[in-house]
Design a protein around this motif. Sequence first.
Motif, PDB file in Angstrom:
ATOM      1  N   SER A 226       0.837  -1.202   0.000  1.00 44.09           N
ATOM      2  CA  SER A 226       0.000   0.000   0.000  1.00 44.09           C
ATOM      3  C   SER A 226       0.866   1.244   0.000  1.00 44.09           C
ATOM      4  CB  SER A 226      -0.936   0.004   1.215  1.00 44.09           C
ATOM      5  OG  SER A 226      -1.792  -1.117   1.201  1.00 44.09           O
TER       6      SER A 226
ATOM      7  N   GLU B 290       0.306   5.875  -0.224  1.00 46.82           N
ATOM      8  CA  GLU B 290      -0.546   7.044  -0.430  1.00 46.82           C
ATOM      9  C   GLU B 290       0.102   7.975  -1.433  1.00 46.82           C
ATOM     10  OE1 GLU B 290      -2.054   9.054   2.954  1.00 46.82           O
ATOM     11  OE2 GLU B 290      -2.845   7.219   3.900  1.00 46.82           O
TER      12      GLU B 290
ATOM     13  N   GLU C  15      -5.291   6.605  -1.872  1.00 46.62           N
ATOM     14  CA  GLU C  15      -4.724   5.432  -1.227  1.00 46.62           C
ATOM     15  C   GLU C  15      -4.589   4.342  -2.282  1.00 46.62           C
ATOM     16  OE1 GLU C  15      -5.658   3.452   2.968  1.00 46.62           O
ATOM     17  OE2 GLU C  15      -7.190   2.981   1.475  1.00 46.62           O
TER      18      GLU C  15
ATOM     19  N   ARG D 202      -3.339   0.500  -3.534  1.00 58.53           N
ATOM     20  CA  ARG D 202      -2.982  -0.880  -3.180  1.00 58.53           C
ATOM     21  C   ARG D 202      -2.498  -1.547  -4.461  1.00 58.53           C
ATOM     22  NH1 ARG D 202      -4.274  -3.265   1.447  1.00 58.53           N
ATOM     23  NH2 ARG D 202      -4.526  -5.308   0.449  1.00 58.53           N
TER      24      ARG D 202
END
Length: 208
Positions: A144, A146, A160, A162
């Motif tokens: 992950s 940001e 965000e 992933r």
Amino acid sequence: TWWESQEPDTATTRRVSLPGRPVALDVTVVPCPPGASSHRVVLLRDASEDLHHDALKHQVAEHTEALRASEERLRAILQASPDIMLRVDRQGTLLDFHLGVNRPMILVPELLGKNVRRMGIPEAALNPLLETAERVLREQQVLSQELTLPWPDGAERHFELRMAPCGADEVVISSRNITERRELELRRAQVEASLREGQKLQAIGTLA
């Protein structure tokens, strides 16, 4: 036997399975020419391969239907999802994308087959993103991250991400806009800071 009841001048074919064995025979009974004999000629043909072929066709049809149903479910999930989905290769080429409900203008069909550097993402934000994608491929695990981007309206948008490996050389990236959440967190922090300052002033006033 079953051919004894057939018409005397008619050829008949039936498929017969041998009990306890994966073998089938096509049995064709052909009458002899009239006046030649009252006997019949029996022709046998191994039909096992036909049975195998029919079973294989049935399995293929079942698997095709299951795949079609799975694709329809996945398509419905994607259409309802607010997330942006990207598929890129190791070199950063955009192979496919799904815009999500919000449909950001940063993604247009003309970008397919182009490098993600053509998307207008600042190098300072893009380079860490590509480094994480490379790590995803190297370690074959989900990571992950940001990402903050400047927007045409002058404000910033927070995302965000992933990333998941898709084979040895491709990465699937799910991007969710968390700007509203970040703004709420900032306002909450500001309110909490104001409350703490007010409590300090109140304590000083009490001491005075």
